[in-house]
Design a protein around this motif. Structure first.
Motif, PDB file in Angstrom:
ATOM      1  N   ALA A  29       0.780  -1.241   0.000  1.00  0.00           N
ATOM      2  CA  ALA A  29       0.000   0.000   0.000  1.00  0.00           C
ATOM      3  C   ALA A  29       0.813   1.293   0.000  1.00  0.00           C
ATOM      4  O   ALA A  29       0.238   2.354  -0.128  1.00  0.00           O
ATOM      5  CB  ALA A  29      -0.969  -0.013   1.174  1.00  0.00           C
ATOM      6  N   SER A  30       2.134   1.231   0.148  1.00  0.00           N
ATOM      7  CA  SER A  30       2.818   2.515  -0.008  1.00  0.00           C
ATOM      8  C   SER A  30       4.110   2.404  -0.806  1.00  0.00           C
ATOM      9  O   SER A  30       4.444   3.300  -1.556  1.00  0.00           O
ATOM     10  CB  SER A  30       3.033   3.209   1.343  1.00  0.00           C
ATOM     11  N   HIS A  32       4.912   1.157  -3.613  1.00  0.00           N
ATOM     12  CA  HIS A  32       4.564   0.547  -4.914  1.00  0.00           C
ATOM     13  C   HIS A  32       5.771   0.379  -5.825  1.00  0.00           C
ATOM     14  O   HIS A  32       5.858  -0.585  -6.578  1.00  0.00           O
ATOM     15  CB  HIS A  32       3.495   1.379  -5.616  1.00  0.00           C
ATOM     16  N   LEU A 243      10.955   4.625   3.372  1.00  0.00           N
ATOM     17  CA  LEU A 243      10.057   5.750   3.663  1.00  0.00           C
ATOM     18  C   LEU A 243      10.643   6.630   4.771  1.00  0.00           C
ATOM     19  O   LEU A 243      10.741   7.847   4.630  1.00  0.00           O
ATOM     20  CB  LEU A 243       8.688   5.190   4.088  1.00  0.00           C
ATOM     21  N   ILE A 247      11.477  10.530   4.508  1.00  0.00           N
ATOM     22  CA  ILE A 247      10.611  11.579   5.089  1.00  0.00           C
ATOM     23  C   ILE A 247      11.163  12.195   6.375  1.00  0.00           C
ATOM     24  O   ILE A 247      10.784  13.303   6.709  1.00  0.00           O
ATOM     25  CB  ILE A 247       9.148  11.107   5.314  1.00  0.00           C
ATOM     26  N   PRO A 278       9.449   8.903  -9.760  1.00  0.00           N
ATOM     27  CA  PRO A 278       8.598  10.027  -9.315  1.00  0.00           C
ATOM     28  C   PRO A 278       8.041   9.828  -7.912  1.00  0.00           C
ATOM     29  O   PRO A 278       7.590  10.772  -7.275  1.00  0.00           O
ATOM     30  CB  PRO A 278       7.466  10.041 -10.359  1.00  0.00           C
ATOM     31  N   ARG A 279       8.083   8.602  -7.403  1.00  0.00           N
ATOM     32  CA  ARG A 279       7.594   8.339  -6.047  1.00  0.00           C
ATOM     33  C   ARG A 279       8.659   8.585  -4.977  1.00  0.00           C
ATOM     34  O   ARG A 279       8.391   8.437  -3.796  1.00  0.00           O
ATOM     35  CB  ARG A 279       7.135   6.878  -5.933  1.00  0.00           C
ATOM     36  N   ILE A 281      11.171  10.904  -2.763  1.00  0.00           N
ATOM     37  CA  ILE A 281      11.201  12.304  -2.326  1.00  0.00           C
ATOM     38  C   ILE A 281      12.501  12.961  -2.773  1.00  0.00           C
ATOM     39  O   ILE A 281      12.511  14.074  -3.260  1.00  0.00           O
ATOM     40  CB  ILE A 281      10.952  12.396  -0.802  1.00  0.00           C
TER      41      ILE A 281
ATOM     42  N   LYS B 128      -2.617   3.224   5.927  1.00  0.00           N
ATOM     43  CA  LYS B 128      -1.790   4.309   6.476  1.00  0.00           C
ATOM     44  C   LYS B 128      -2.505   5.651   6.559  1.00  0.00           C
ATOM     45  O   LYS B 128      -2.413   6.346   7.560  1.00  0.00           O
ATOM     46  CB  LYS B 128      -0.526   4.482   5.625  1.00  0.00           C
ATOM     47  N   LYS B 151       3.230  16.108   1.137  1.00  0.00           N
ATOM     48  CA  LYS B 151       4.321  15.646   0.268  1.00  0.00           C
ATOM     49  C   LYS B 151       4.154  14.143  -0.022  1.00  0.00           C
ATOM     50  O   LYS B 151       4.335  13.689  -1.143  1.00  0.00           O
ATOM     51  CB  LYS B 151       5.651  15.885   0.998  1.00  0.00           C
ATOM     52  N   MET B 152       3.773  13.394   1.033  1.00  0.00           N
ATOM     53  CA  MET B 152       3.594  11.946   0.859  1.00  0.00           C
ATOM     54  C   MET B 152       2.421  11.647  -0.076  1.00  0.00           C
ATOM     55  O   MET B 152       2.481  10.730  -0.891  1.00  0.00           O
ATOM     56  CB  MET B 152       3.389  11.260   2.204  1.00  0.00           C
ATOM     57  N   LYS B 155       3.541  12.414  -3.599  1.00  0.00           N
ATOM     58  CA  LYS B 155       4.444  11.373  -4.110  1.00  0.00           C
ATOM     59  C   LYS B 155       3.746  10.001  -4.145  1.00  0.00           C
ATOM     60  O   LYS B 155       4.396   8.976  -4.340  1.00  0.00           O
ATOM     61  CB  LYS B 155       5.697  11.292  -3.224  1.00  0.00           C
ATOM     62  N   ARG B 156       2.487  10.005  -3.886  1.00  0.00           N
ATOM     63  CA  ARG B 156       1.648   8.795  -3.873  1.00  0.00           C
ATOM     64  C   ARG B 156       2.208   7.708  -2.946  1.00  0.00           C
ATOM     65  O   ARG B 156       2.256   6.531  -3.281  1.00  0.00           O
ATOM     66  CB  ARG B 156       1.448   8.275  -5.306  1.00  0.00           C
ATOM     67  N   LYS B 157       2.655   8.172  -1.775  1.00  0.00           N
ATOM     68  CA  LYS B 157       3.143   7.214  -0.787  1.00  0.00           C
ATOM     69  C   LYS B 157       2.022   6.816   0.177  1.00  0.00           C
ATOM     70  O   LYS B 157       2.216   5.987   1.057  1.00  0.00           O
ATOM     71  CB  LYS B 157       4.323   7.802  -0.018  1.00  0.00           C
ATOM     72  N   ASP B 159      -1.831   5.545  -0.062  1.00  0.00           N
ATOM     73  CA  ASP B 159      -2.979   5.197  -0.902  1.00  0.00           C
ATOM     74  C   ASP B 159      -4.247   5.784  -0.304  1.00  0.00           C
ATOM     75  O   ASP B 159      -4.436   5.763   0.915  1.00  0.00           O
ATOM     76  CB  ASP B 159      -3.133   3.663  -0.967  1.00  0.00           C
TER      77      ASP B 159
END
Lengths: 296, 178
Positions: A29-30, A32, A243, A247, A278-279, A281, B128, B151-152, B155-157, B159
């Protein structure tokens, strides 16, 4: 203690390795870009992954923190879903510890085994192999899938980051450990491995949400140490670590953090990076272009 | 909350019974404390928490921030010469603290865990975005870290929609009476 892993040829069928695959919540889910590059990589090296049907959260962190019973049952259900005869592959280090530790507990405790069989209405699979993504490299020879493997990563300076992956609880001390896998694999592909002090300091996991200042402190130590050692990028093998390193980093002009699976896929010629980067940071594209690893 | 030793099981006996871990094997060599990445957020180093229990200071042990700050990264247990599963002892102490109903010194960490389990109970998997939104609402603090959240999302972090399992009845079975 009964060991769960044995090196065998299970999974082999007409030259293809077959595994059932437990992605876990972070990958699903994050992360990807992590999942996508991992699936692409497996496909390129002739590994067939079938997602474990209807899997649930492994119970990592929160369940085992505050609810012992739920933490016991969540991984149990996942184990009950695993098809017989093929190994179960897990890519997330926390999921791996939860599932393997639960599996061994059931295997070594007749009362728990009975509870498992009553609850999930099927016999416990004594021969199930639970393996981490890293264990793939014992079963395939990466160099068989490319020409001039040592020229693939063009001496890009890599700081490998394992976080908590190398630290095992006492009940898994005699199981597989993963020391040196990133170094060994990426140096074979022409990466220049940098040694630094914090490669196995925990990334802070959920403290990143609940105590950001504590996570920031460890993340900044990790990233700045890697930069001082002249690394051009950090490579992680866990979506959660990736992540957090992105972040919670407040270091000035931080170096990019790449997923291990992204570099592996790129070395094999996969050109899906426009879906992955692109995902991120911290954009890795300028560095990868400078190193000649990307043309567009 | 002082326990009467003659009538009741001591806390260390209780933990040993529940987890099979005998932390009285601790040598107080402080390997756990020296390696812990989050020591600065703790009021006692891990071995000192064991010492508190050995001395019968149960209330202090159950009230300390250490048991909540520990994320279970196993750095300590890997370094422990006596192979004590320290994170599991912390799990046991945390759950004992919740059972006794004492004031939790790190309410944010507890809220976060509760919100995670909330989404697992609902969907079978974590979600999340919902965890973060509900966690922030509970703390009445929507603004801190807002920039990071945006930002998340960009950036599609995170869903937007949860990933759900089909057999939610199986999850009900796991969370029964909760």
């Amino acid at each position: 203690m009964t060991k769960s892993s044995k090196i065998n040829k299970a999974g082999h069928e007409s030259g293809k390795l077959k595994f059932s695959f437990f992605p876990g919540c972070s990958l699903k889910a994050s992360g990807h870009e992590n999942t996508d590059s991992l699936l692409k990589f497996c496909d390129m090296v002739n590994i067939e992954l079938t997602e474990l049907d209807d899997w649930n959260c492994c119970g990592s962190s929160s369940a085992h923190s505050i609810d012992h019973e739920v933490a016991k049952l969540l991984p149990m259900r996942n184990i009950s879903l695993a098809p017989k005869g093929i190994p179960l592959l897990i890519a997330c280090p926390s999921c791996m510890i939860r599932m393997k530790s639960t599996y061994l507990k059931i295997k070594n405790d007749p009362i728990l085994k009975k509870e498992y069989e009553t609850l999930w209405e099927k016999p416990f699979d004594e021969d199930l192999e639970i393996i981490h993504f890293f264990e793939i490299f014992e079963r395939i020879n990466l160099e068989d899938y490319m020409d001039e493997p040592d020229k693939k990563l063009k001496k890009i300076k890599i700081a490998p980051y394992y976080g908590c992956m190398l630290s095992m609880p006492p009940d898994l001390r005699h199981e597989k450990n993963y020391y040196g896998i990133i170094e060994e694999t990426l140096s074979k592909l022409g990466g220049d491995i940098i040694s630094y002090g914090y490669s196995n300091m925990c990334c802070g996991t959920y403290l990143s949400a609940a105590k950001p200042e504590l996570a920031e402190n460890v993340v900044n130590k990790i990233v700045s140490q890697a930069m001082e050692a002249k690394a051009e990028c950090i490579v992680t093998a866990c979506s959660m670590c990736h992540l957090n390193l992105e972040i919670r980093c407040t270091v000035k002009d931080p170096i990019p953090v790449l997923h291990f699976s992204e570099l592996l896929s790129m070395a094999l010629g996969v050109e899906d990076h426009k879906k992955w980067f692109p995902r991120h940071i911290v954009d890795p594209v300028p560095l990868l272009k400078k190193r000649g690893l990307l043309s567009s | 909350m002082k326990m009467k030793r003659e009538e009741q099981q001591t806390l260390s006996e209780e933990i040993k019974e529940n987890s099979g871990i005998n932390f009285n094997a601790c040598l107080h060599c402080q390997s756990c404390a020296n390696g812990c990445p989050f020591l600065e957020g703790m009021d006692f180093p891990p071995n000192a928490v064991f010492r508190l229990i050995q001395l019968g200071m149960d209330e202090e042990a159950l009230n300390c921030s250490t048991i909540w700050i520990c994320v279970g990264c196993n750095t300590c247990s890997s370094a422990c010469p006596m192979a004590i599963d320290i994170p599991s002892v912390m799990d046991g102490l945390r759950q004992k603290a919740l059972k006794t109903g004492i004031k939790i010194p790190e309410p944010d960490i507890l809220s976060f865990h509760e919100e995670v389990l909330n989404t697992v109970k609902k969907y079978g998997r974590t979600h999340k975005l919902e965890i973060m939104m509900r966690y922030k609402l509970r703390r009445m603090d929507l603004l801190s870290d807002m920039g990071m959240g945006l930002k998340m999302l960009k950036k599609r972090k995170l869903d937007l929609m949860p990933s759900k399992i089909q057999d939610i009845k199986a999850i009900d079975k796991i969370f029964k009476d909760k």
